[in-house]
Design a protein around this motif. Sequence first.
Motif, PDB file in Angstrom:
ATOM      1  N   LEU A 263      -2.988  10.013  10.557  1.00 18.60           N
ATOM      2  CA  LEU A 263      -3.913   8.883  10.618  1.00 18.60           C
ATOM      3  C   LEU A 263      -3.694   7.995   9.397  1.00 18.60           C
ATOM      4  O   LEU A 263      -3.571   8.484   8.272  1.00 18.60           O
ATOM      5  CB  LEU A 263      -5.350   9.403  10.634  1.00 18.60           C
ATOM      6  N   ARG A 264      -3.643   6.693   9.621  1.00 22.03           N
ATOM      7  CA  ARG A 264      -3.479   5.747   8.525  1.00 22.03           C
ATOM      8  C   ARG A 264      -4.620   4.724   8.566  1.00 22.03           C
ATOM      9  O   ARG A 264      -5.070   4.349   9.642  1.00 22.03           O
ATOM     10  CB  ARG A 264      -2.122   5.030   8.615  1.00 22.03           C
ATOM     11  N   THR A 265      -5.047   4.313   7.392  1.00 23.25           N
ATOM     12  CA  THR A 265      -6.143   3.354   7.291  1.00 23.25           C
ATOM     13  C   THR A 265      -5.646   2.092   6.604  1.00 23.25           C
ATOM     14  O   THR A 265      -5.013   2.161   5.552  1.00 23.25           O
ATOM     15  CB  THR A 265      -7.329   3.946   6.509  1.00 23.25           C
TER      16      THR A 265
ATOM     17  N   GLY B 213       0.787  -1.228   0.000  1.00 23.15           N
ATOM     18  CA  GLY B 213       0.000   0.000   0.000  1.00 23.15           C
ATOM     19  C   GLY B 213       0.817   1.274   0.000  1.00 23.15           C
ATOM     20  O   GLY B 213       1.966   1.300  -0.454  1.00 23.15           O
ATOM     21  N   VAL B 214       0.209   2.325   0.520  1.00 24.28           N
ATOM     22  CA  VAL B 214       0.749   3.678   0.430  1.00 24.28           C
ATOM     23  C   VAL B 214       1.990   3.837   1.299  1.00 24.28           C
ATOM     24  O   VAL B 214       1.952   3.608   2.509  1.00 24.28           O
ATOM     25  CB  VAL B 214      -0.308   4.713   0.850  1.00 24.28           C
ATOM     26  N   MET B 215       3.076   4.258   0.656  1.00 22.93           N
ATOM     27  CA  MET B 215       4.347   4.504   1.347  1.00 22.93           C
ATOM     28  C   MET B 215       4.815   5.910   0.976  1.00 22.93           C
ATOM     29  O   MET B 215       4.990   6.222  -0.207  1.00 22.93           O
ATOM     30  CB  MET B 215       5.380   3.454   0.927  1.00 22.93           C
ATOM     31  N   ILE B 216       5.008   6.764   1.977  1.00 22.40           N
ATOM     32  CA  ILE B 216       5.388   8.159   1.742  1.00 22.40           C
ATOM     33  C   ILE B 216       6.888   8.302   1.951  1.00 22.40           C
ATOM     34  O   ILE B 216       7.409   8.000   3.025  1.00 22.40           O
ATOM     35  CB  ILE B 216       4.628   9.115   2.675  1.00 22.40           C
ATOM     36  N   LEU B 217       7.564   8.781   0.910  1.00 19.28           N
ATOM     37  CA  LEU B 217       9.021   8.851   0.904  1.00 19.28           C
ATOM     38  C   LEU B 217       9.489  10.258   0.588  1.00 19.28           C
ATOM     39  O   LEU B 217       9.135  10.826  -0.452  1.00 19.28           O
ATOM     40  CB  LEU B 217       9.566   7.868  -0.140  1.00 19.28           C
ATOM     41  N   GLY B 218      10.275  10.839   1.481  1.00 16.61           N
ATOM     42  CA  GLY B 218      10.909  12.124   1.209  1.00 16.61           C
ATOM     43  C   GLY B 218      12.198  11.894   0.440  1.00 16.61           C
ATOM     44  O   GLY B 218      12.998  11.042   0.814  1.00 16.61           O
ATOM     45  N   VAL B 219      12.387  12.641  -0.648  1.00 19.48           N
ATOM     46  CA  VAL B 219      13.566  12.469  -1.501  1.00 19.48           C
ATOM     47  C   VAL B 219      14.394  13.752  -1.491  1.00 19.48           C
ATOM     48  O   VAL B 219      13.854  14.851  -1.683  1.00 19.48           O
ATOM     49  CB  VAL B 219      13.152  12.124  -2.946  1.00 19.48           C
ATOM     50  N   ASN B 220      15.703  13.596  -1.245  1.00 20.64           N
ATOM     51  CA  ASN B 220      16.656  14.715  -1.217  1.00 20.64           C
ATOM     52  C   ASN B 220      16.161  15.814  -0.271  1.00 20.64           C
ATOM     53  O   ASN B 220      15.950  15.556   0.900  1.00 20.64           O
ATOM     54  CB  ASN B 220      16.911  15.212  -2.639  1.00 20.64           C
TER      55      ASN B 220
ATOM     56  N   HIS C  12      -4.702   4.402   3.002  1.00 22.67           N
ATOM     57  CA  HIS C  12      -4.778   5.847   3.238  1.00 22.67           C
ATOM     58  C   HIS C  12      -3.704   6.231   4.244  1.00 22.67           C
ATOM     59  O   HIS C  12      -3.583   5.620   5.293  1.00 22.67           O
ATOM     60  CB  HIS C  12      -6.168   6.203   3.775  1.00 22.67           C
ATOM     61  N   HIS C  13      -2.908   7.243   3.905  1.00 29.44           N
ATOM     62  CA  HIS C  13      -1.863   7.729   4.803  1.00 29.44           C
ATOM     63  C   HIS C  13      -1.986   9.247   4.860  1.00 29.44           C
ATOM     64  O   HIS C  13      -1.666   9.924   3.882  1.00 29.44           O
ATOM     65  CB  HIS C  13      -0.486   7.318   4.287  1.00 29.44           C
ATOM     66  N   SER C  14      -2.487   9.758   5.997  1.00 26.77           N
ATOM     67  CA  SER C  14      -2.748  11.191   6.104  1.00 26.77           C
ATOM     68  C   SER C  14      -3.701  11.582   4.974  1.00 26.77           C
ATOM     69  O   SER C  14      -4.779  11.022   4.855  1.00 26.77           O
ATOM     70  CB  SER C  14      -1.429  11.964   6.055  1.00 26.77           C
ATOM     71  N   PHE C  15      -3.304  12.511   4.109  1.00 27.80           N
ATOM     72  CA  PHE C  15      -4.170  12.909   2.995  1.00 27.80           C
ATOM     73  C   PHE C  15      -3.761  12.236   1.687  1.00 27.80           C
ATOM     74  O   PHE C  15      -4.263  12.573   0.616  1.00 27.80           O
ATOM     75  CB  PHE C  15      -4.158  14.433   2.826  1.00 27.80           C
TER      76      PHE C  15
END
Length: 309
Positions: free
Chosen positions: A127-129, A105-112, A261-264
């Motif tokens: 919040l995560r669903t 599922g949804v994975m949020i990754l910050g790059v540089n 769902h991860h945050s928005f």
Amino acid sequence: MAYKAIADAPVVWNLLNGVVCLYKSAGQSCKATKHSFFIKLASELNSMKVRPPYTYVDIDGPTTKQMDVIVRPSYADNPLVCGPRYSADDFKSFVTTPLGFNTSGVMILGVNKGTKKAFVIREQSPLRTYRLKCALGYETDNLFATGKVIGEVRYKHVKQHAMEKHLSIVQASHQRIAYESNGVDPASQEAYELAVRGLVRPRDSKIPIIYGAKLISFNPPDFTIELSCINEYEDYLFAQVHTLGHRLNSTATCTAIQCVHHSFFKLEDALLMKHWTLEEVVANIANNNRLLRKQGRLSDNLNRYAAKG
């Protein structure tokens, strides 16, 4: 400038600063997912026009005569000697909330430079669903379908209304924990004022709280539930399924788990592996930047963090 008109890798590299929403596959760690993602980006960057080798000044000829000053390309900086211009290790990254090995599922990754934004998102305890596919009637040693079956129990007596009732009890009890961890009586005016300000988070960031628990489908022995929570981790969610089975005088095991769902950030925002191309990633970063600017308090925190340097 349209992306397709850009031929220089250094120009595209400068666009890779932000938050990327990826789709992580089950059976793979976040670290392995990141590595595969950056390998694909580096490979595409190296196929573009990269900077030429550095040059050096060579003074040639006999010292008794006028010598020639020649500028030559440095072999030490040639890609055939030192390797490709871009590699997976060149990227800086930060995962807001790592998903478990079995979770997709949804994975949020910050790059540089986007690692700062990813850090602020994590600090907001988003919040995560999760959608959990489960099966009644058996349990395993690791509470997941990949484990060894250690027991089988009857399940035909389990009814849909009973499961929905227990899920509502879980949701209510966790909401009470969220208030009590803040030293507030859930039935008080103070609790109302706290709720008006937004999601009531526990003071201790290590306490998992389930804010929503509902039954999505029920076709015994299979069923699917959806849990919205914070401070959770994979084994904790598996344990919730296990506990639910026991409360229904049976047993239950999670067979698949997906973060929808991860945050928005939603599932449709996540890039599948086949879409891990520079063009798609640059567009995803731009879209996520627009989403972040719309997020009120989060946007303010991002600006304050950026101002600190």
